[in-house]
Scaffold this motif. Structure first.
Motif, PDB file in Angstrom:
ATOM      1  N   GLN A 207      -4.437  -2.786   6.110  1.00  0.00           N
ATOM      2  CA  GLN A 207      -3.137  -2.239   5.732  1.00  0.00           C
ATOM      3  C   GLN A 207      -3.287  -1.022   4.822  1.00  0.00           C
ATOM      4  O   GLN A 207      -2.565  -0.031   4.955  1.00  0.00           O
ATOM      5  CB  GLN A 207      -2.287  -3.299   5.022  1.00  0.00           C
ATOM      6  N   THR A 208      -4.241  -1.091   3.909  1.00  0.00           N
ATOM      7  CA  THR A 208      -4.472   0.024   2.998  1.00  0.00           C
ATOM      8  C   THR A 208      -4.924   1.262   3.769  1.00  0.00           C
ATOM      9  O   THR A 208      -4.444   2.378   3.516  1.00  0.00           O
ATOM     10  CB  THR A 208      -5.534  -0.355   1.946  1.00  0.00           C
TER      11      THR A 208
ATOM     12  N   SER B  30      -1.992   2.815   5.816  1.00  0.00           N
ATOM     13  CA  SER B  30      -1.073   3.552   4.947  1.00  0.00           C
ATOM     14  C   SER B  30      -1.701   4.851   4.449  1.00  0.00           C
ATOM     15  O   SER B  30      -1.046   5.893   4.395  1.00  0.00           O
ATOM     16  CB  SER B  30      -0.664   2.689   3.744  1.00  0.00           C
TER      17      SER B  30
ATOM     18  N   SER C 269       0.799  -1.223   0.000  1.00  0.00           N
ATOM     19  CA  SER C 269       0.000   0.000   0.000  1.00  0.00           C
ATOM     20  C   SER C 269       0.835   1.278   0.000  1.00  0.00           C
ATOM     21  O   SER C 269       0.598   2.188  -0.801  1.00  0.00           O
ATOM     22  CB  SER C 269      -0.949   0.003   1.204  1.00  0.00           C
ATOM     23  N   ALA C 270       1.793   1.369   0.906  1.00  0.00           N
ATOM     24  CA  ALA C 270       2.585   2.592   0.998  1.00  0.00           C
ATOM     25  C   ALA C 270       3.308   2.875  -0.317  1.00  0.00           C
ATOM     26  O   ALA C 270       3.339   4.014  -0.797  1.00  0.00           O
ATOM     27  CB  ALA C 270       3.591   2.479   2.145  1.00  0.00           C
TER      28      ALA C 270
ATOM     29  N   SER D 297      -1.688   7.509   7.155  1.00  0.00           N
ATOM     30  CA  SER D 297      -0.341   7.985   7.481  1.00  0.00           C
ATOM     31  C   SER D 297       0.232   8.904   6.412  1.00  0.00           C
ATOM     32  O   SER D 297       1.181   9.658   6.673  1.00  0.00           O
ATOM     33  CB  SER D 297       0.603   6.797   7.692  1.00  0.00           C
TER      34      SER D 297
END
Length: 558
Positions: free
Chosen positions: A255-256, A259, A227-228, A262
């Motif tokens: 997780q998506t 990210s 993702s990141a 953030s």
């Protein structure tokens, strides 16, 4: 018929065309297992075939193709395959996703392999208009005669996106487009798995390398790959994700989502004093999202952190109290949410049937933006109650500054996404007009100026309605009484329900010629007074108007 792996050695008298036709009618796939004689060159008709049932997704797209190829819009398809037999034609992106979700869509998006770009452009020009506006991204805008320009079909060669400097700016990505690349190469560079599904028209099969169909069933947005890394290739994907979430009603894979949250601070990142994500891109994504569902959009932008990054001025409304006598709903933030939700309510529709455009949505979003700035309380400022005197005018100026900063006027007017900063300032600056004076106490020329003649008159009434419906008064009664009063005045004033007023009996030039006076303040004064009398019904003809003016002129010293 039991279709599950029913193996048949089809008779040689049955041609491949007939086999395919049978399968199309039966909604099954025709699959070849192998040859009877591995050591000899046998004909295709001697191969071992079996029928296998299509799954739901394949059936949806198979049926779509069956109907779509009958339309004039896709009349180029069969000639293309005839001319280039090895070509692969794939429906990709949002249209595949929306078809599988049962959503209405007209956004054709194709990837064509094994046909060179120049050859493809030359071929398409025989069947419609070709616009190369998106050519730098490998996209050809193709418009057959049967469809409108704004419904142009996107056609592209397969491409790879090679990350550049890691700035998060899409302009830094190196685009490699080649006819020899595969559809898999193209799909794995896309943003979210639900957008990385393709349907092969030539092979009649689904290609889903990132398990996008599984995520569609789970109603999840998940990036293709890590993702990141995917977001850092292009930070505008952060806002695209928020839009997809609101439009589709999907959540995010853990997780998506982590990210995305953030990295929202990167939306204001700059390189060489230039925004990494162009403000025009920000405007388009933000406005598209808020237009679909204002409250869901506000919620997603707030939870993700994008709101505090792009419109930090709104954060203070969460902590801004309101006088409980008038606003039992609580803070300015809560009132804003209720006002936005009113735009989609039955109560709003009873007054206004037109769908709100982006300009109205943003106006409602920002209409009380200056309340925290103008807040005065009994304990701090020795006033009788919580007050926000002047927040309408100050808020209008703040909203205009935000709209200019985010380039909200960049979308085309016809798109319904265009937001004029000057319009925002005027609307918000006048959203308390009915609190300053009751409609029955206003001059009729004032009613005419703000609620009939002004180009934003209808939008001002819509703002006042949404603002009113967003209030929960202590006594539980609706504050719409001032709007009822306004409608009553307008009904008496106007000749039809469309609020069409009679034309002025005399204009400024006519007044000057009749009274033989030059231009100046007196002309404007006389014109306003005459109009007031006309709207009251006291003066109905030009002759009566001239008598009124002659009398008033003699009594006025301006």
């Amino acid at each position: 018929m039991n279709y599950s792996f029913l193996c048949l050695l089809l008779a040689t008298r049955c041609t491949n065309v007939q086999r395919v036709a049978i399968c199309n009618l039966g909604g099954v796939r025709l699959c070849r297992v192998g040859y009877r004689c591995a050591d000899s060159a046998v004909g295709l008709n001697e191969a071992l075939w079996y029928y296998a049932p299509m799954d739901k997704a394949e059936k949806i797209l198979h049926d779509w193709q069956h109907q779509a190829l009958k339309t004039k819009a896709l009349a180029f398809y069969q000639p293309l395959i005839n001319r280039y037999p090895k070509a692969g034609v794939y429906l990709v992106g949002g249209m595949v996703r929306d078809l599988l979700l049962g959503r209405e869509t007209k956004d054709f998006d194709f990837v064509i392999t094994k046909v060179g770009e120049k050859a493809l452009i030359t071929f398409l020009k025989k069947y419609g208009r070709v616009n190369l506006v998106g050519k730098m991204f490998g996209v050809i805008k193709f418009t057959p005669p049967s469809i409108r320009e704004d419904e142009a079909i996107d056609i592209a060669l397969p491409r790879l996106d090679k990350p550049g400097k890691g700035t998060g700016a899409y302009r830094d990505v190196t685009i490699v487009r080649r006819a020899t690349l595969s559809i898999l190469d193209d799909l794995v560079r896309r943003d979210y798995t639900v957008n990385a599904i393709a349907w092969s028209l030539t092979e009649k099969k689904l290609i889903d390398p990132a398990n996008g169909i599984s995520d569609l069933k789970k109603k999840l947005l998940r990036t293709v790959g890590e993702s990141a890394q995917r977001f850092q290739e292009d930070y505008s994907r952060l806002l695209r994700g928020l839009r997809f979430s609101v439009v589709l009603g999907f959540g995010f894979a853990p997780q998506t989502w982590t990210s995305l949250k953030s990295l929202t601070k990167k939306l204001n990142a700059k390189v060489d004093d230039e925004f990494v994500v162009p403000r025009e891109v920000i405007a388009r994504e933000l406005l598209k999202t808020f237009l679909v569902d204002p409250v869901a959009a506000l919620t997603m932008y707030d939870k993700s952190g994008a709101l505090s990054v792009l419109i930090p001025e709104i954060e203070a409304t969460k902590r801004c109290p309101q006088p409980r006598r008038f606003h039992t709903e609580g803070s300015v933030w809560k009132h804003t949410i209720l006002a936005l939700s009113a735009l989609r309510s039955r109560a709003y529709r009873r007054w206004i049937t037109e769908e709100p455009d982006a300009e109205l949505v943003v106006t409602v979003l920002l209409h009380d933006l200056a309340k925290p700035t103008m807040l005065r309380t009994p304990s701090t400022n020795k006033v009788d109650r919580v007050r926000f005197d002047g927040h309408d005018v100050v808020g209008g100026k703040m909203a205009r500054a935000i709209a200019e900063r985010l380039k909200l006027a960049s979308p085309a007017v016809a798109s319904g996404l265009h937001v004029d900063p000057a319009n925002l300032e005027w609307l918000i600056g006048h959203h308390l007009i009915l609190l300053h004076a009751r409609p029955s106490e206003m001059k009729l020329t004032t009613i005419e100026r703000y609620f009939v003649s002004h180009p934003l008159a209808h939008k001002l009434k819509a703002l006042l309605l949404a603002d009113t419906l967003g209030i929960i008064p202590a006594d539980g009664r609706s504050y719409t009484k001032h709007l009822v009063e306004l409608e009553a005045v307008l009904k008496k004033l106007c000749s039809t329900r469309s609020h069409k007023l009679p034309s002025p009996l005399l204009g400024g030039e006519e007044i000057m010629a009749y009274l033989k006076i030059g231009s100046g303040p007196k002309v404007g004064f006389l014109k306003r007074k005459l109009r007031e009398e006309q709207l009251l019904g006291s003066v109905k003809t030009k002759a009566a108007a001239k008598r009124f003016l002659k009398n008033l002129h003699g009594k006025t010293n301006l």
